[in-house]
Design a protein around this motif. Structure first.
Motif, PDB file in Angstrom:
ATOM      1  N   ALA A  32      -5.886  -2.481   3.069  1.00  0.00           N
ATOM      2  CA  ALA A  32      -6.007  -1.221   3.805  1.00  0.00           C
ATOM      3  C   ALA A  32      -6.962  -1.389   4.989  1.00  0.00           C
ATOM      4  O   ALA A  32      -6.693  -0.898   6.093  1.00  0.00           O
ATOM      5  CB  ALA A  32      -6.478  -0.107   2.881  1.00  0.00           C
ATOM      6  N   MET A  33      -8.061  -2.075   4.770  1.00  0.00           N
ATOM      7  CA  MET A  33      -9.019  -2.340   5.859  1.00  0.00           C
ATOM      8  C   MET A  33      -8.347  -3.162   6.960  1.00  0.00           C
ATOM      9  O   MET A  33      -8.501  -2.870   8.139  1.00  0.00           O
ATOM     10  CB  MET A  33     -10.240  -3.105   5.321  1.00  0.00           C
ATOM     11  N   GLN A  34      -7.589  -4.161   6.559  1.00  0.00           N
ATOM     12  CA  GLN A  34      -6.896  -5.039   7.514  1.00  0.00           C
ATOM     13  C   GLN A  34      -5.891  -4.238   8.350  1.00  0.00           C
ATOM     14  O   GLN A  34      -5.825  -4.408   9.571  1.00  0.00           O
ATOM     15  CB  GLN A  34      -6.188  -6.161   6.756  1.00  0.00           C
TER      16      GLN A  34
ATOM     17  N   LYS B 228     -14.671   1.839   8.256  1.00  0.00           N
ATOM     18  CA  LYS B 228     -15.564   2.009   7.121  1.00  0.00           C
ATOM     19  C   LYS B 228     -14.714   2.390   5.923  1.00  0.00           C
ATOM     20  O   LYS B 228     -13.729   3.107   6.061  1.00  0.00           O
ATOM     21  CB  LYS B 228     -16.606   3.103   7.401  1.00  0.00           C
ATOM     22  N   SER B 229     -15.101   1.913   4.762  1.00  0.00           N
ATOM     23  CA  SER B 229     -14.285   2.174   3.583  1.00  0.00           C
ATOM     24  C   SER B 229     -15.100   2.788   2.459  1.00  0.00           C
ATOM     25  O   SER B 229     -16.175   2.312   2.110  1.00  0.00           O
ATOM     26  CB  SER B 229     -13.653   0.886   3.086  1.00  0.00           C
ATOM     27  N   ALA B 230     -14.541   3.847   1.899  1.00  0.00           N
ATOM     28  CA  ALA B 230     -15.071   4.458   0.683  1.00  0.00           C
ATOM     29  C   ALA B 230     -13.984   4.411  -0.396  1.00  0.00           C
ATOM     30  O   ALA B 230     -13.950   5.227  -1.299  1.00  0.00           O
ATOM     31  CB  ALA B 230     -15.510   5.899   0.962  1.00  0.00           C
ATOM     32  N   ILE B 231     -13.090   3.435  -0.260  1.00  0.00           N
ATOM     33  CA  ILE B 231     -12.004   3.267  -1.218  1.00  0.00           C
ATOM     34  C   ILE B 231     -12.575   2.765  -2.527  1.00  0.00           C
ATOM     35  O   ILE B 231     -13.379   1.831  -2.553  1.00  0.00           O
ATOM     36  CB  ILE B 231     -10.935   2.293  -0.669  1.00  0.00           C
ATOM     37  N   LYS B 232     -12.127   3.356  -3.620  1.00  0.00           N
ATOM     38  CA  LYS B 232     -12.568   2.972  -4.963  1.00  0.00           C
ATOM     39  C   LYS B 232     -11.415   2.282  -5.680  1.00  0.00           C
ATOM     40  O   LYS B 232     -10.265   2.693  -5.588  1.00  0.00           O
ATOM     41  CB  LYS B 232     -12.984   4.205  -5.772  1.00  0.00           C
ATOM     42  N   VAL B 233     -11.748   1.240  -6.434  1.00  0.00           N
ATOM     43  CA  VAL B 233     -10.760   0.560  -7.278  1.00  0.00           C
ATOM     44  C   VAL B 233     -10.755   1.253  -8.631  1.00  0.00           C
ATOM     45  O   VAL B 233     -11.798   1.462  -9.232  1.00  0.00           O
ATOM     46  CB  VAL B 233     -11.106  -0.942  -7.422  1.00  0.00           C
TER      47      VAL B 233
ATOM     48  N   GLU C 158      -5.474   0.188  -6.833  1.00  0.00           N
ATOM     49  CA  GLU C 158      -5.445  -0.534  -8.108  1.00  0.00           C
ATOM     50  C   GLU C 158      -6.293  -1.811  -8.105  1.00  0.00           C
ATOM     51  O   GLU C 158      -6.704  -2.281  -9.166  1.00  0.00           O
ATOM     52  CB  GLU C 158      -3.998  -0.891  -8.480  1.00  0.00           C
ATOM     53  N   SER C 159      -6.545  -2.388  -6.912  1.00  0.00           N
ATOM     54  CA  SER C 159      -7.273  -3.662  -6.870  1.00  0.00           C
ATOM     55  C   SER C 159      -8.087  -3.786  -5.585  1.00  0.00           C
ATOM     56  O   SER C 159      -7.837  -3.081  -4.601  1.00  0.00           O
ATOM     57  CB  SER C 159      -6.290  -4.827  -6.948  1.00  0.00           C
ATOM     58  N   LYS C 160      -9.020  -4.722  -5.604  1.00  0.00           N
ATOM     59  CA  LYS C 160      -9.811  -5.007  -4.406  1.00  0.00           C
ATOM     60  C   LYS C 160      -8.917  -5.554  -3.305  1.00  0.00           C
ATOM     61  O   LYS C 160      -9.129  -5.265  -2.126  1.00  0.00           O
ATOM     62  CB  LYS C 160     -10.930  -5.995  -4.730  1.00  0.00           C
TER      63      LYS C 160
ATOM     64  N   LEU D 155       0.788  -1.237   0.000  1.00  0.00           N
ATOM     65  CA  LEU D 155       0.000   0.000   0.000  1.00  0.00           C
ATOM     66  C   LEU D 155       0.819   1.285   0.000  1.00  0.00           C
ATOM     67  O   LEU D 155       0.246   2.360  -0.163  1.00  0.00           O
ATOM     68  CB  LEU D 155      -0.913   0.012   1.235  1.00  0.00           C
ATOM     69  N   LYS D 156       2.131   1.207   0.133  1.00  0.00           N
ATOM     70  CA  LYS D 156       2.926   2.408   0.361  1.00  0.00           C
ATOM     71  C   LYS D 156       2.816   3.456  -0.730  1.00  0.00           C
ATOM     72  O   LYS D 156       2.954   4.630  -0.468  1.00  0.00           O
ATOM     73  CB  LYS D 156       4.390   2.061   0.613  1.00  0.00           C
ATOM     74  N   GLY D 157       2.509   3.085  -1.958  1.00  0.00           N
ATOM     75  CA  GLY D 157       2.378   4.061  -3.024  1.00  0.00           C
ATOM     76  C   GLY D 157       0.957   4.560  -3.239  1.00  0.00           C
ATOM     77  O   GLY D 157       0.712   5.431  -4.072  1.00  0.00           O
ATOM     78  N   MET D 158       0.022   4.038  -2.486  1.00  0.00           N
ATOM     79  CA  MET D 158      -1.382   4.396  -2.651  1.00  0.00           C
ATOM     80  C   MET D 158      -1.701   5.680  -1.895  1.00  0.00           C
ATOM     81  O   MET D 158      -1.108   5.968  -0.867  1.00  0.00           O
ATOM     82  CB  MET D 158      -2.298   3.283  -2.126  1.00  0.00           C
ATOM     83  N   GLU D 159      -2.644   6.421  -2.426  1.00  0.00           N
ATOM     84  CA  GLU D 159      -3.100   7.626  -1.736  1.00  0.00           C
ATOM     85  C   GLU D 159      -4.439   7.319  -1.067  1.00  0.00           C
ATOM     86  O   GLU D 159      -5.494   7.450  -1.681  1.00  0.00           O
ATOM     87  CB  GLU D 159      -3.224   8.783  -2.716  1.00  0.00           C
ATOM     88  N   ILE D 160      -4.326   6.900   0.174  1.00  0.00           N
ATOM     89  CA  ILE D 160      -5.519   6.558   0.956  1.00  0.00           C
ATOM     90  C   ILE D 160      -5.654   7.570   2.079  1.00  0.00           C
ATOM     91  O   ILE D 160      -4.732   7.782   2.858  1.00  0.00           O
ATOM     92  CB  ILE D 160      -5.420   5.122   1.519  1.00  0.00           C
ATOM     93  N   ASN D 161      -6.799   8.204   2.136  1.00  0.00           N
ATOM     94  CA  ASN D 161      -7.086   9.186   3.185  1.00  0.00           C
ATOM     95  C   ASN D 161      -7.671   8.474   4.398  1.00  0.00           C
ATOM     96  O   ASN D 161      -8.430   7.520   4.257  1.00  0.00           O
ATOM     97  CB  ASN D 161      -8.060  10.242   2.679  1.00  0.00           C
TER      98      ASN D 161
END
Length: 106
Positions: free
Chosen positions: A86-88, A100-105, A78-80, A57-63
């Motif tokens: 990220a949830m884990q 709670k997640s609003a992450i989009k693939v 990039e993927s489910k 996940l290090k390159g992902m932009e997760i708020n």
């Protein structure tokens, strides 16, 4: 006259005591809210650190936002599997009560 003065004094003392209790209760509530906000900030920081240090996940932009121990994740991956990871990571942080997640693939 002494009786009226004594009664007035008793009423004033009771009113002052009630006011002191109200202030004490308000202070306790404010302290609890401050502790919760500080705790939420700590949780957010720990989740963000976990996301950044995870090799997947290090390159992902997760708020990350936290309120009352509930973590809300948002952003794009990039993927489910990355969204699940990220949830884990968030669930593994001490103090987190729910994620709670609003992450989009993409």
């Amino acid at each position: 006259m002494k009786e009226k003065t004594a009664a007035a004094f008793d009423r004033t003392r009771e009113m002052a005591s009630n006011a002191a209790h109200k202030v004490e209760n308000a202070t306790e509530r404010a302290g609890a809210k401050t502790a919760r906000v500080a705790s939420d900030g700590t949780i957010t920081a720990k989740v963000k650190a976990g996301l950044v240090t995870d090799p997947v996940l290090k390159g992902m932009e997760i708020n990350v936002d936290t309120e009352g121990g509930v973590v809300m994740l948002s952003g794009f991956v990039e993927s489910k599997a990355e969204a699940d990871k990220a949830m884990q990571v968030a669930k593994g942080v001490d103090g987190v009560t729910n994620v709670k997640s609003a992450i989009k693939v993409k």
